[in-house]
Design a protein around this motif. Structure first.
Motif, PDB file in Angstrom:
ATOM      1  N   SER A 137      10.194  11.983  -0.122  1.00  0.00           N
ATOM      2  CA  SER A 137       9.898  11.986  -1.559  1.00  0.00           C
ATOM      3  C   SER A 137      10.578  13.159  -2.255  1.00  0.00           C
ATOM      4  O   SER A 137      11.134  13.012  -3.355  1.00  0.00           O
ATOM      5  N   ILE A 138      10.553  14.325  -1.616  1.00  0.00           N
ATOM      6  CA  ILE A 138      11.178  15.506  -2.212  1.00  0.00           C
ATOM      7  C   ILE A 138      12.692  15.359  -2.235  1.00  0.00           C
ATOM      8  O   ILE A 138      13.344  15.637  -3.251  1.00  0.00           O
ATOM      9  N   TYR A 139      13.263  14.885  -1.127  1.00  0.00           N
ATOM     10  CA  TYR A 139      14.724  14.792  -1.048  1.00  0.00           C
ATOM     11  C   TYR A 139      15.280  13.774  -2.035  1.00  0.00           C
ATOM     12  O   TYR A 139      16.289  14.027  -2.713  1.00  0.00           O
ATOM     13  N   THR A 140      14.644  12.606  -2.161  1.00  0.00           N
ATOM     14  CA  THR A 140      15.156  11.585  -3.078  1.00  0.00           C
ATOM     15  C   THR A 140      15.055  12.052  -4.532  1.00  0.00           C
ATOM     16  O   THR A 140      15.959  11.798  -5.339  1.00  0.00           O
ATOM     17  N   GLY A 141      13.965  12.752  -4.869  1.00  0.00           N
ATOM     18  CA  GLY A 141      13.848  13.251  -6.229  1.00  0.00           C
ATOM     19  C   GLY A 141      14.805  14.386  -6.513  1.00  0.00           C
ATOM     20  O   GLY A 141      15.435  14.437  -7.588  1.00  0.00           O
ATOM     21  N   ALA A 142      14.943  15.299  -5.573  1.00  0.00           N
ATOM     22  CA  ALA A 142      15.834  16.443  -5.774  1.00  0.00           C
ATOM     23  C   ALA A 142      17.288  16.022  -5.851  1.00  0.00           C
ATOM     24  O   ALA A 142      18.100  16.673  -6.526  1.00  0.00           O
ATOM     25  N   GLU A 143      17.629  14.937  -5.172  1.00  0.00           N
ATOM     26  CA  GLU A 143      19.011  14.446  -5.194  1.00  0.00           C
ATOM     27  C   GLU A 143      19.442  14.076  -6.607  1.00  0.00           C
ATOM     28  O   GLU A 143      20.614  14.194  -6.959  1.00  0.00           O
ATOM     29  N   ILE A 144      18.502  13.634  -7.425  1.00  0.00           N
ATOM     30  CA  ILE A 144      18.811  13.296  -8.819  1.00  0.00           C
ATOM     31  C   ILE A 144      18.645  14.512  -9.721  1.00  0.00           C
ATOM     32  O   ILE A 144      19.434  14.748 -10.626  1.00  0.00           O
ATOM     33  N   MET A 145      17.599  15.285  -9.468  1.00  0.00           N
ATOM     34  CA  MET A 145      17.276  16.419 -10.334  1.00  0.00           C
ATOM     35  C   MET A 145      18.381  17.464 -10.352  1.00  0.00           C
ATOM     36  O   MET A 145      18.540  18.205 -11.335  1.00  0.00           O
ATOM     37  N   THR A 146      19.184  17.537  -9.300  1.00  0.00           N
ATOM     38  CA  THR A 146      20.227  18.569  -9.223  1.00  0.00           C
ATOM     39  C   THR A 146      21.435  18.269 -10.118  1.00  0.00           C
ATOM     40  O   THR A 146      22.304  19.135 -10.261  1.00  0.00           O
ATOM     41  N   VAL A 147      21.497  17.074 -10.703  1.00  0.00           N
ATOM     42  CA  VAL A 147      22.614  16.727 -11.593  1.00  0.00           C
ATOM     43  C   VAL A 147      22.353  17.357 -12.956  1.00  0.00           C
ATOM     44  O   VAL A 147      21.699  16.777 -13.830  1.00  0.00           O
ATOM     45  N   ARG A 148      22.866  18.554 -13.166  1.00  0.00           N
ATOM     46  CA  ARG A 148      22.555  19.309 -14.375  1.00  0.00           C
ATOM     47  C   ARG A 148      23.272  18.786 -15.606  1.00  0.00           C
ATOM     48  O   ARG A 148      22.893  19.108 -16.741  1.00  0.00           O
ATOM     49  N   SER A 149      24.308  17.994 -15.413  1.00  0.00           N
ATOM     50  CA  SER A 149      25.062  17.499 -16.570  1.00  0.00           C
ATOM     51  C   SER A 149      24.305  16.437 -17.350  1.00  0.00           C
ATOM     52  O   SER A 149      24.714  16.082 -18.453  1.00  0.00           O
ATOM     53  N   ARG A 150      23.216  15.925 -16.779  1.00  0.00           N
ATOM     54  CA  ARG A 150      22.422  14.926 -17.486  1.00  0.00           C
ATOM     55  C   ARG A 150      20.999  15.457 -17.668  1.00  0.00           C
ATOM     56  O   ARG A 150      20.238  15.521 -16.706  1.00  0.00           O
ATOM     57  N   PRO A 151      20.625  15.835 -18.898  1.00  0.00           N
ATOM     58  CA  PRO A 151      19.284  16.382 -19.128  1.00  0.00           C
ATOM     59  C   PRO A 151      18.161  15.410 -18.759  1.00  0.00           C
ATOM     60  O   PRO A 151      17.071  15.841 -18.382  1.00  0.00           O
ATOM     61  N   LEU A 152      18.418  14.114 -18.873  1.00  0.00           N
ATOM     62  CA  LEU A 152      17.387  13.139 -18.532  1.00  0.00           C
ATOM     63  C   LEU A 152      17.087  13.133 -17.039  1.00  0.00           C
ATOM     64  O   LEU A 152      16.031  12.653 -16.617  1.00  0.00           O
ATOM     65  N   TRP A 153      18.007  13.625 -16.227  1.00  0.00           N
ATOM     66  CA  TRP A 153      17.800  13.699 -14.782  1.00  0.00           C
ATOM     67  C   TRP A 153      17.380  15.101 -14.331  1.00  0.00           C
ATOM     68  O   TRP A 153      16.567  15.240 -13.421  1.00  0.00           O
ATOM     69  N   SER A 154      17.962  16.100 -14.979  1.00  0.00           N
ATOM     70  CA  SER A 154      17.795  17.475 -14.503  1.00  0.00           C
ATOM     71  C   SER A 154      16.457  18.051 -14.975  1.00  0.00           C
ATOM     72  O   SER A 154      16.398  18.945 -15.823  1.00  0.00           O
ATOM     73  N   THR A 155      15.387  17.528 -14.427  1.00  0.00           N
ATOM     74  CA  THR A 155      14.052  17.981 -14.764  1.00  0.00           C
ATOM     75  C   THR A 155      13.115  17.705 -13.596  1.00  0.00           C
ATOM     76  O   THR A 155      13.303  16.731 -12.854  1.00  0.00           O
ATOM     77  N   LEU A 156      12.132  18.554 -13.438  1.00  0.00           N
ATOM     78  CA  LEU A 156      11.168  18.407 -12.343  1.00  0.00           C
ATOM     79  C   LEU A 156      10.335  17.143 -12.493  1.00  0.00           C
ATOM     80  O   LEU A 156       9.781  16.630 -11.512  1.00  0.00           O
ATOM     81  N   ILE A 160       8.624  13.759  -9.674  1.00  0.00           N
ATOM     82  CA  ILE A 160       7.205  13.411  -9.753  1.00  0.00           C
ATOM     83  C   ILE A 160       7.038  11.954 -10.154  1.00  0.00           C
ATOM     84  O   ILE A 160       6.228  11.213  -9.571  1.00  0.00           O
ATOM     85  N   ASN A 161       7.790  11.506 -11.140  1.00  0.00           N
ATOM     86  CA  ASN A 161       7.701  10.109 -11.569  1.00  0.00           C
ATOM     87  C   ASN A 161       8.196   9.151 -10.508  1.00  0.00           C
ATOM     88  O   ASN A 161       7.652   8.055 -10.350  1.00  0.00           O
ATOM     89  N   LEU A 162       9.242   9.541  -9.788  1.00  0.00           N
ATOM     90  CA  LEU A 162       9.728   8.687  -8.701  1.00  0.00           C
ATOM     91  C   LEU A 162       8.657   8.515  -7.626  1.00  0.00           C
ATOM     92  O   LEU A 162       8.454   7.411  -7.105  1.00  0.00           O
ATOM     93  N   MET A 163       7.978   9.592  -7.286  1.00  0.00           N
ATOM     94  CA  MET A 163       6.927   9.513  -6.275  1.00  0.00           C
ATOM     95  C   MET A 163       5.795   8.600  -6.727  1.00  0.00           C
ATOM     96  O   MET A 163       5.376   7.688  -6.011  1.00  0.00           O
ATOM     97  N   LEU A 164       5.295   8.834  -7.938  1.00  0.00           N
ATOM     98  CA  LEU A 164       4.132   8.091  -8.399  1.00  0.00           C
ATOM     99  C   LEU A 164       4.446   6.611  -8.625  1.00  0.00           C
ATOM    100  O   LEU A 164       3.654   5.738  -8.258  1.00  0.00           O
ATOM    101  N   THR A 165       5.597   6.314  -9.220  1.00  0.00           N
ATOM    102  CA  THR A 165       5.946   4.902  -9.417  1.00  0.00           C
ATOM    103  C   THR A 165       6.219   4.214  -8.077  1.00  0.00           C
ATOM    104  O   THR A 165       5.923   3.031  -7.911  1.00  0.00           O
ATOM    105  N   GLY A 166       6.779   4.952  -7.121  1.00  0.00           N
ATOM    106  CA  GLY A 166       6.987   4.384  -5.793  1.00  0.00           C
ATOM    107  C   GLY A 166       5.671   4.052  -5.112  1.00  0.00           C
ATOM    108  O   GLY A 166       5.526   2.996  -4.482  1.00  0.00           O
ATOM    109  N   TRP A 167       4.692   4.939  -5.257  1.00  0.00           N
ATOM    110  CA  TRP A 167       3.392   4.689  -4.631  1.00  0.00           C
ATOM    111  C   TRP A 167       2.638   3.572  -5.350  1.00  0.00           C
ATOM    112  O   TRP A 167       1.875   2.839  -4.719  1.00  0.00           O
ATOM    113  N   LEU A 168       2.854   3.437  -6.653  1.00  0.00           N
ATOM    114  CA  LEU A 168       2.264   2.302  -7.365  1.00  0.00           C
ATOM    115  C   LEU A 168       2.897   0.995  -6.885  1.00  0.00           C
ATOM    116  O   LEU A 168       2.213  -0.030  -6.742  1.00  0.00           O
TER     117      LEU A 168
END
Length: 351
Positions: A137-156, A160-168
């Motif tokens: 869960s951490i690795y898949t989310g961090a893989e996207i969050m590290t893309v700083r050129s896109r503000p919609l991705w580069s956020t903690l 969190i949303n990937l984890m929760l929607t995946g568990w839903l």
């Protein structure tokens, strides 16, 4: 009158639809792993034990199918070897090449232990499986969050949303798959209601996370909120998408809330499960494919036309076909080679 013409260049997307399938299946698998580990410690003949077969079934299918979509996203499966031959510990993708095989191995071992009726093995594996699921869960989310050129991705908030929607989605997929299991292994109504409560808890957590994301953006601590506001004000297609997804999610969660006594109905649980899984999948589609349509620099939106071949529609149909084939194979295997609990149930019925 002066006419100003704006030309928008065509850019290839960096993330193909294969990534949507991978992150969806990985999210389902991590949620199933956590629930399996929790239910493993339930006492005999309890609600948790009744729910365990459906969750193991969900874990087996998603944990096997997820790496297939990842290899397809690499275009050349042999490229996977490069992560080991040229290991870069500062890259989340390289770390994932180590974490994912461990998770798949532990998931298969847990499923095999359940099939053999080895509860002691399952309890020994459960702490390792929980840690491994959280690492994915951490690795898949961090893989996207590290893309700083896109503000919609580069956020903690993205991990969190990937984890929760995946568990839903795990709850939804379990609702669907339990209908294709042998009757002796299907969870009873009480167990389905417990699974419903898990879904409602995750949905409530998603609402709280959305509120926290908005409040942090209003307070000026979250650039992704500002980027989302710009999309809302400037692009009607994004506004329609956001409103539509919110309404669809509200309808599905409402059906989950109101469906306490309807879960035993075949059609109701099937439609509800598909709706929960579809909402999580749609979130990933908007996150990966939709965000890539937002230019890093300049104005306008990049147009994306999904190809019909292996990198688009055909690949998505192929992954759906793989999951259906796995469901059919595992359902047949459970009928042909009953688990230890099925043997005990048959013996009790004969006596």
């Amino acid at each position: 009158m002066q006419i100003t013409e704006l030309l928008t260049p065509y850019y290839e997307v960096a993330w193909l639809p294969w990534a949507v399938q991978y992150f969806f299946l990985a999210g389902v698998a991590t949620g199933a792993a956590l629930l399996v580990a929790y239910c493993t410690w339930g006492p005999a003949h309890s609600t948790r034990q009744s729910l365990l077969p459906a969750l193991v079934f969900t874990l087996a299918i998603s944990a096997i199918a997820a790496p297939v979509s990842l290899l397809a996203d690499l275009h050349q499966p042999a490229r996977f070897w490069h992560f080991y031959a040229h290991f870069t510990p500062w890259s989340w993708m390289s770390l994932g090449a180590l974490l994912l095989p461990v998770f798949v191995g532990l998931s298969v071992a847990m499923c095999a232990s359940w099939w053999l009726g080895k509860s002691s093995w399952m309890r020994a594996l459960s702490p390792l499986l929980v840690l491994s699921a959280l690492s994915i869960s951490i690795y898949t989310g961090a893989e996207i969050m590290t893309v700083r050129s896109r503000p919609l991705w580069s956020t903690l908030w993205v991990p969190i949303n990937l984890m929760l929607t995946g568990w839903l989605a795990t709850v939804g997929v379990a609702f669907v798959l339990q209908r294709f299991m042998p009757a002796s292994l299907r969870p009873d109504l009480q167990a389905l209601q417990a699974l419903r409560r898990v879904g409602l808890t995750v949905a409530a957590a998603l609402v709280l996370v959305a509120l926290a994301w908005a409040l942090s953006g209003i307070a000026g601590f979250n650039s992704s909120y500002d980027a989302a506001l710009r999309l809302w004000h400037n692009f009607p297609v994004w506004r329609t998408t956001m409103v539509g997804s919110a309404l669809f999610g509200a309808i599905i969660v409402g059906a989950l809330w109101r469906g306490r006594h309807r879960l035993g109905a075949w059609g109701y649980s099937l439609v509800l499960g598909i709706g929960l899984a579809a909402s999580a999948w749609a979130f990933r589609w908007a996150l990966f494919m939709g965000v890539q349509g937002v230019p890093k620099y300049g104005a306008g939106l990049y147009l994306y036309y999904m190809p019909l071949g292996g990198d688009g529609l055909l690949g998505m149909v192929g992954m759906a076909g793989l999951c259906v084939a796995l469901v059919a194979m595992l359902s047949w295997a459970l009928e042909a080679f009953p688990t230890r609990s099925q043997h005990h149930g048959s013996a009790a019925a004969l006596s």
